[in-house]
Design an enzyme around this catalytic site. Sequence first.
Site, PDB file in Angstrom:
ATOM      1  CB  CYS A 108      -0.909  10.323  -0.139  1.00  0.00           C
ATOM      2  SG  CYS A 108      -0.601   8.741   0.651  1.00  0.00           S
ATOM      3  CE  LYS A 111      -0.772   0.441   5.003  1.00  0.00           C
ATOM      4  NZ  LYS A 111      -1.801   0.599   6.055  1.00  0.00           N
ATOM      5  CG  ASP A 112       3.886   2.170   2.665  1.00  0.00           C
ATOM      6  OD1 ASP A 112       2.840   2.761   2.990  1.00  0.00           O
ATOM      7  OD2 ASP A 112       4.644   1.618   3.485  1.00  0.00           O
ATOM      8  NE  ARG A 123      -7.644   3.147   3.329  1.00  0.00           N
ATOM      9  CZ  ARG A 123      -7.935   2.442   4.418  1.00  0.00           C
ATOM     10  NH1 ARG A 123      -9.175   2.059   4.657  1.00  0.00           N
ATOM     11  NH2 ARG A 123      -6.989   2.114   5.269  1.00  0.00           N
ATOM     12  NE  ARG A 124      -6.440   2.847   8.285  1.00  0.00           N
ATOM     13  CZ  ARG A 124      -5.147   2.535   8.274  1.00  0.00           C
ATOM     14  NH1 ARG A 124      -4.248   3.442   8.647  1.00  0.00           N
ATOM     15  NH2 ARG A 124      -4.744   1.345   7.908  1.00  0.00           N
TER      16      ARG A 124
END
Length: 314
Positions: free
Chosen positions: A241, A82-83, A130-131
Amino acid sequence: MSRAVRIATRQSPLALWQARHVAALLASRHPGLEVSLVEMTTEGDRFLSAPLSAIGGKGLFVKEIEQSLLDGRADIAVHSLKDMTSVLPEGLMLAAVPAREDPRDAFCSPTGLTLDRLPQGARVGTSSLRRSCILRSRRPDLEIVSLRGNVQTRLAKTKELGLAGAMLAYAGLKRLGLEKEITEVLSPSVSLPAVGQGVLAIQCRTADAEVRGLLAPLEDAVTRVAVMAERALLAKLEGGCTVPMAGHATVTDGEVHLRGFVGQPDGSKVVAGEVRGPSQEAHALGERLAEELLSRGAQDILRHFGNTGFVPKS
Protein backbone atom coordinates in the site's frame (compact mmCIF):
# COMPACT_ATOMS: atom_id res chain seq x y z
CA MET A 1 -24.41 -33.18 6.67
CA SER A 2 -24.03 -32.40 10.37
CA ARG A 3 -20.66 -30.69 10.18
CA ALA A 4 -20.51 -27.12 11.51
CA VAL A 5 -18.08 -24.54 10.14
CA ARG A 6 -17.10 -21.14 11.49
CA ILE A 7 -16.39 -18.16 9.20
CA ALA A 8 -14.04 -15.45 10.46
CA THR A 9 -14.91 -11.97 9.25
CA ARG A 10 -14.47 -8.31 9.98
CA GLN A 11 -17.44 -6.50 11.50
CA SER A 12 -17.97 -3.83 8.85
CA PRO A 13 -21.33 -3.97 7.04
CA LEU A 14 -19.63 -4.94 3.78
CA ALA A 15 -17.49 -7.65 5.39
CA LEU A 16 -20.56 -9.10 7.11
CA TRP A 17 -22.47 -9.06 3.82
CA GLN A 18 -19.60 -10.95 2.19
CA ALA A 19 -19.38 -13.55 4.96
CA ARG A 20 -23.14 -14.10 4.97
CA HIS A 21 -23.07 -14.43 1.19
CA VAL A 22 -20.45 -17.17 1.44
CA ALA A 23 -22.43 -18.81 4.26
CA ALA A 24 -25.50 -18.88 2.01
CA LEU A 25 -23.50 -20.34 -0.87
CA LEU A 26 -22.20 -23.09 1.40
CA ALA A 27 -25.64 -23.84 2.83
CA SER A 28 -27.15 -24.08 -0.65
CA ARG A 29 -24.54 -26.61 -1.77
CA HIS A 30 -24.35 -28.60 1.46
CA PRO A 31 -27.85 -29.04 2.98
CA GLY A 32 -27.68 -29.49 6.73
CA LEU A 33 -24.33 -27.75 7.09
CA GLU A 34 -24.30 -25.42 10.09
CA VAL A 35 -22.49 -22.15 9.41
CA SER A 36 -21.72 -19.49 12.03
CA LEU A 37 -19.78 -16.22 11.92
CA VAL A 38 -16.82 -15.30 14.10
CA GLU A 39 -16.86 -11.49 13.99
CA MET A 40 -13.58 -9.71 14.59
CA THR A 41 -12.14 -6.21 14.65
CA THR A 42 -8.79 -5.90 12.89
CA GLU A 43 -5.95 -3.45 13.37
CA GLY A 44 -6.97 -1.76 10.13
CA ASP A 45 -10.43 -1.14 11.60
CA ARG A 46 -9.10 0.24 14.88
CA PHE A 47 -6.68 2.82 13.48
CA LEU A 48 -8.68 5.13 11.26
CA SER A 49 -6.84 8.39 11.89
CA ALA A 50 -4.12 7.83 9.28
CA PRO A 51 -3.91 6.49 5.71
CA LEU A 52 -3.12 2.78 5.38
CA SER A 53 0.20 3.64 3.74
CA ALA A 54 1.29 5.36 6.94
CA ILE A 55 0.37 2.55 9.38
CA GLY A 56 1.46 -0.64 7.68
CA GLY A 57 -0.62 -1.31 4.59
CA LYS A 58 -3.64 -3.34 3.62
CA GLY A 59 -2.46 -6.49 5.44
CA LEU A 60 -3.77 -4.86 8.62
CA PHE A 61 -7.26 -5.96 7.58
CA VAL A 62 -6.41 -9.66 7.35
CA LYS A 63 -3.63 -10.58 9.80
CA GLU A 64 -5.81 -11.13 12.84
CA ILE A 65 -8.43 -12.98 10.84
CA GLU A 66 -5.76 -15.26 9.40
CA GLN A 67 -4.48 -15.87 12.92
CA SER A 68 -7.95 -17.09 13.94
CA LEU A 69 -7.59 -19.82 11.31
CA LEU A 70 -4.11 -20.76 12.42
CA ASP A 71 -5.10 -21.09 16.08
CA GLY A 72 -8.34 -22.95 15.35
CA ARG A 73 -10.92 -20.34 16.36
CA ALA A 74 -12.38 -20.40 12.84
CA ASP A 75 -12.42 -22.81 9.91
CA ILE A 76 -12.88 -20.38 7.03
CA ALA A 77 -12.07 -16.71 6.49
CA VAL A 78 -13.72 -14.42 3.97
CA HIS A 79 -11.81 -11.37 2.73
CA SER A 80 -11.95 -8.86 -0.05
CA LEU A 81 -9.11 -10.22 -2.17
CA LYS A 82 -7.70 -6.74 -2.75
CA ASP A 83 -7.01 -6.53 1.02
CA MET A 84 -4.75 -9.58 0.97
CA THR A 85 -0.98 -9.51 0.70
CA SER A 86 0.69 -11.28 -2.21
CA VAL A 87 2.19 -13.98 0.03
CA LEU A 88 -0.07 -15.98 2.35
CA PRO A 89 1.02 -17.22 5.79
CA GLU A 90 2.41 -20.74 5.91
CA GLY A 91 -0.37 -23.22 6.55
CA LEU A 92 -3.11 -21.17 4.86
CA MET A 93 -4.39 -21.23 1.30
CA LEU A 94 -6.77 -19.37 -0.97
CA ALA A 95 -9.23 -22.25 -1.22
CA ALA A 96 -11.90 -20.69 -3.42
CA VAL A 97 -12.74 -17.55 -5.35
CA PRO A 98 -16.40 -17.22 -6.37
CA ALA A 99 -17.41 -15.41 -9.55
CA ARG A 100 -16.16 -11.83 -9.58
CA GLU A 101 -18.45 -8.87 -9.00
CA ASP A 102 -18.01 -5.78 -11.19
CA PRO A 103 -14.40 -4.66 -10.53
CA ARG A 104 -14.72 -1.02 -11.61
CA ASP A 105 -14.34 2.08 -9.48
CA ALA A 106 -17.23 4.44 -8.90
CA PHE A 107 -17.40 8.18 -8.31
CA CYS A 108 -19.93 9.36 -5.75
CA SER A 109 -20.76 13.06 -5.67
CA PRO A 110 -23.34 14.57 -3.29
CA THR A 111 -24.06 17.22 -5.94
CA GLY A 112 -24.14 14.91 -8.95
CA LEU A 113 -20.75 15.83 -10.41
CA THR A 114 -18.74 13.51 -12.65
CA LEU A 115 -14.95 13.46 -12.93
CA ASP A 116 -15.00 15.52 -16.12
CA ARG A 117 -17.21 18.16 -14.48
CA LEU A 118 -15.13 18.69 -11.34
CA PRO A 119 -14.28 22.39 -10.88
CA GLN A 120 -10.71 23.61 -10.61
CA GLY A 121 -9.19 22.73 -7.25
CA ALA A 122 -12.05 20.45 -6.24
CA ARG A 123 -11.61 18.35 -3.10
CA VAL A 124 -12.03 14.61 -3.68
CA GLY A 125 -11.92 11.86 -1.08
CA THR A 126 -10.29 8.46 -1.31
CA SER A 127 -8.56 5.98 0.99
CA SER A 128 -6.51 4.55 -1.88
CA LEU A 129 -3.09 5.62 -3.14
CA ARG A 130 -3.97 4.03 -6.48
CA ARG A 131 -7.09 6.17 -6.89
CA SER A 132 -5.25 9.24 -5.67
CA CYS A 133 -2.52 8.68 -8.27
CA ILE A 134 -5.12 8.23 -11.03
CA LEU A 135 -6.93 11.40 -10.03
CA ARG A 136 -3.74 13.45 -9.80
CA SER A 137 -2.38 12.17 -13.09
CA ARG A 138 -5.59 13.34 -14.80
CA ARG A 139 -6.15 16.47 -12.72
CA PRO A 140 -3.08 17.80 -10.85
CA ASP A 141 -5.20 20.66 -9.54
CA LEU A 142 -7.40 18.41 -7.40
CA GLU A 143 -7.00 18.30 -3.63
CA ILE A 144 -7.05 14.73 -2.35
CA VAL A 145 -8.60 14.21 1.09
CA SER A 146 -7.99 10.98 3.00
CA LEU A 147 -11.16 9.03 3.76
CA ARG A 148 -10.96 5.98 6.06
CA GLY A 149 -13.73 3.84 7.48
CA ASN A 150 -16.42 1.57 6.10
CA VAL A 151 -18.34 2.41 2.94
CA GLN A 152 -21.19 4.19 4.72
CA THR A 153 -18.74 6.20 6.84
CA ARG A 154 -16.82 7.38 3.78
CA LEU A 155 -20.02 8.43 2.03
CA ALA A 156 -21.13 10.33 5.12
CA LYS A 157 -17.74 12.04 5.49
CA THR A 158 -17.87 13.10 1.84
CA LYS A 159 -21.01 15.08 2.62
CA GLU A 160 -19.92 16.30 6.06
CA LEU A 161 -16.60 17.63 4.74
CA GLY A 162 -18.23 19.30 1.73
CA LEU A 163 -16.18 17.29 -0.75
CA ALA A 164 -16.96 17.36 -4.45
CA GLY A 165 -17.05 13.58 -4.39
CA ALA A 166 -15.28 10.36 -3.45
CA MET A 167 -13.99 7.31 -5.28
CA LEU A 168 -14.99 3.86 -4.01
CA ALA A 169 -15.27 0.33 -5.35
CA TYR A 170 -18.44 -0.25 -7.34
CA ALA A 171 -18.65 -3.83 -6.03
CA GLY A 172 -18.94 -2.72 -2.40
CA LEU A 173 -21.59 -0.13 -3.19
CA LYS A 174 -23.54 -2.66 -5.23
CA ARG A 175 -23.37 -5.36 -2.56
CA LEU A 176 -24.68 -2.92 0.05
CA GLY A 177 -27.49 -1.65 -2.17
CA LEU A 178 -25.98 1.85 -2.40
CA GLU A 179 -26.01 2.26 -6.19
CA LYS A 180 -28.11 5.41 -5.77
CA GLU A 181 -25.02 7.15 -4.35
CA ILE A 182 -23.09 6.64 -7.60
CA THR A 183 -22.89 9.44 -10.14
CA GLU A 184 -20.39 7.72 -12.46
CA VAL A 185 -19.03 4.21 -12.90
CA LEU A 186 -15.49 4.52 -14.21
CA SER A 187 -14.22 2.30 -17.00
CA PRO A 188 -10.88 0.51 -16.46
CA SER A 189 -9.42 2.77 -19.16
CA VAL A 190 -10.07 5.72 -16.83
CA SER A 191 -9.43 4.06 -13.46
CA LEU A 192 -7.63 0.72 -13.65
CA PRO A 193 -8.84 -1.47 -10.76
CA ALA A 194 -6.74 -2.79 -7.92
CA VAL A 195 -5.47 -6.37 -7.93
CA GLY A 196 -8.37 -8.57 -6.84
CA GLN A 197 -10.97 -5.81 -6.81
CA GLY A 198 -14.50 -7.22 -6.78
CA VAL A 199 -13.32 -10.72 -5.80
CA LEU A 200 -14.13 -12.53 -2.56
CA ALA A 201 -11.26 -14.59 -1.18
CA ILE A 202 -12.18 -17.67 0.82
CA GLN A 203 -9.28 -18.88 2.91
CA CYS A 204 -8.76 -22.01 5.01
CA ARG A 205 -6.03 -24.16 6.53
CA THR A 206 -4.08 -26.02 3.87
CA ALA A 207 -4.23 -29.24 5.90
CA ASP A 208 -8.01 -29.14 6.40
CA ALA A 209 -9.07 -31.43 3.57
CA GLU A 210 -12.70 -31.58 4.70
CA VAL A 211 -13.16 -27.80 4.60
CA ARG A 212 -11.35 -27.62 1.27
CA GLY A 213 -13.89 -30.11 -0.05
CA LEU A 214 -16.78 -28.00 1.22
CA LEU A 215 -15.38 -24.91 -0.50
CA ALA A 216 -14.55 -26.54 -3.84
CA PRO A 217 -18.04 -25.99 -5.35
CA LEU A 218 -17.74 -22.24 -4.74
CA GLU A 219 -14.74 -21.91 -7.05
CA ASP A 220 -15.09 -19.98 -10.32
CA ALA A 221 -12.43 -21.07 -12.80
CA VAL A 222 -12.40 -17.89 -14.87
CA THR A 223 -12.05 -15.67 -11.81
CA ARG A 224 -9.21 -17.87 -10.55
CA VAL A 225 -7.27 -17.43 -13.80
CA ALA A 226 -7.71 -13.64 -13.68
CA VAL A 227 -6.59 -13.28 -10.07
CA MET A 228 -3.69 -15.65 -10.65
CA ALA A 229 -2.32 -13.24 -13.25
CA GLU A 230 -3.04 -10.18 -11.12
CA ARG A 231 -1.47 -11.58 -7.96
CA ALA A 232 1.60 -12.77 -9.84
CA LEU A 233 2.04 -9.18 -11.02
CA LEU A 234 1.63 -7.91 -7.45
CA ALA A 235 4.06 -10.44 -6.00
CA LYS A 236 6.75 -9.71 -8.57
CA LEU A 237 6.43 -5.98 -7.90
CA GLU A 238 6.45 -6.69 -4.16
CA GLY A 239 3.50 -4.32 -3.99
CA GLY A 240 1.64 -3.26 -0.90
CA CYS A 241 0.00 0.00 0.00
CA THR A 242 3.00 2.33 -0.05
CA VAL A 243 3.21 2.83 -3.83
CA PRO A 244 0.24 3.28 -6.18
CA MET A 245 -0.24 0.28 -8.42
CA ALA A 246 -3.02 -1.48 -10.27
CA GLY A 247 -3.52 -4.80 -11.98
CA HIS A 248 -6.63 -6.03 -13.73
CA ALA A 249 -7.10 -9.10 -15.91
CA THR A 250 -9.96 -10.23 -18.10
CA VAL A 251 -10.35 -13.71 -19.56
CA THR A 252 -12.08 -14.20 -22.91
CA ASP A 253 -12.17 -17.46 -24.88
CA GLY A 254 -9.19 -18.80 -22.98
CA GLU A 255 -7.04 -15.68 -23.42
CA VAL A 256 -5.89 -13.46 -20.57
CA HIS A 257 -5.59 -9.72 -21.06
CA LEU A 258 -3.69 -8.20 -18.14
CA ARG A 259 -3.14 -4.48 -17.65
CA GLY A 260 -1.16 -2.87 -14.87
CA PHE A 261 0.62 0.25 -13.71
CA VAL A 262 2.96 1.60 -11.06
CA GLY A 263 2.82 5.33 -10.37
CA GLN A 264 4.40 8.05 -8.33
CA PRO A 265 2.12 9.01 -5.45
CA ASP A 266 1.57 12.52 -6.84
CA GLY A 267 0.55 11.11 -10.24
CA SER A 268 3.36 12.91 -12.06
CA LYS A 269 4.70 9.65 -13.51
CA VAL A 270 2.80 6.46 -14.31
CA VAL A 271 4.44 3.40 -15.87
CA ALA A 272 1.71 1.32 -17.52
CA GLY A 273 1.64 -1.76 -19.71
CA GLU A 274 -0.35 -4.79 -20.81
CA VAL A 275 0.16 -8.38 -21.93
CA ARG A 276 -1.97 -11.08 -23.52
CA GLY A 277 -1.62 -14.83 -23.54
CA PRO A 278 -3.31 -18.19 -22.91
CA SER A 279 -5.04 -18.91 -19.62
CA GLN A 280 -2.59 -21.68 -18.84
CA GLU A 281 0.16 -19.06 -18.63
CA ALA A 282 -1.69 -16.69 -16.29
CA HIS A 283 0.98 -16.67 -13.60
CA ALA A 284 3.81 -16.23 -16.10
CA LEU A 285 1.92 -13.37 -17.77
CA GLY A 286 1.69 -11.53 -14.46
CA GLU A 287 5.42 -11.91 -13.90
CA ARG A 288 6.18 -10.87 -17.47
CA LEU A 289 4.19 -7.65 -17.15
CA ALA A 290 5.85 -6.89 -13.81
CA GLU A 291 9.30 -7.31 -15.35
CA GLU A 292 8.34 -5.02 -18.22
CA LEU A 293 7.08 -2.32 -15.86
CA LEU A 294 10.19 -2.61 -13.68
CA SER A 295 12.48 -2.24 -16.68
CA ARG A 296 10.61 0.83 -17.89
CA GLY A 297 10.85 2.85 -14.69
CA ALA A 298 8.70 1.17 -12.04
CA GLN A 299 11.84 0.00 -10.24
CA ASP A 300 12.89 3.60 -9.68
CA ILE A 301 9.45 4.52 -8.35
CA LEU A 302 9.38 1.55 -5.98
CA ARG A 303 12.90 2.27 -4.77
CA HIS A 304 12.23 5.96 -4.17
CA PHE A 305 8.70 5.85 -2.72
CA GLY A 306 8.40 2.32 -1.39
CA ASN A 307 9.13 3.16 2.23
CA THR A 308 7.37 6.47 2.52
CA GLY A 309 4.26 6.61 0.37
CA PHE A 310 2.10 9.66 -0.06
CA VAL A 311 -0.16 10.89 2.71
CA PRO A 312 -3.29 12.67 1.44
CA LYS A 313 -4.61 15.57 3.47
CA SER A 314 -6.94 14.63 6.31
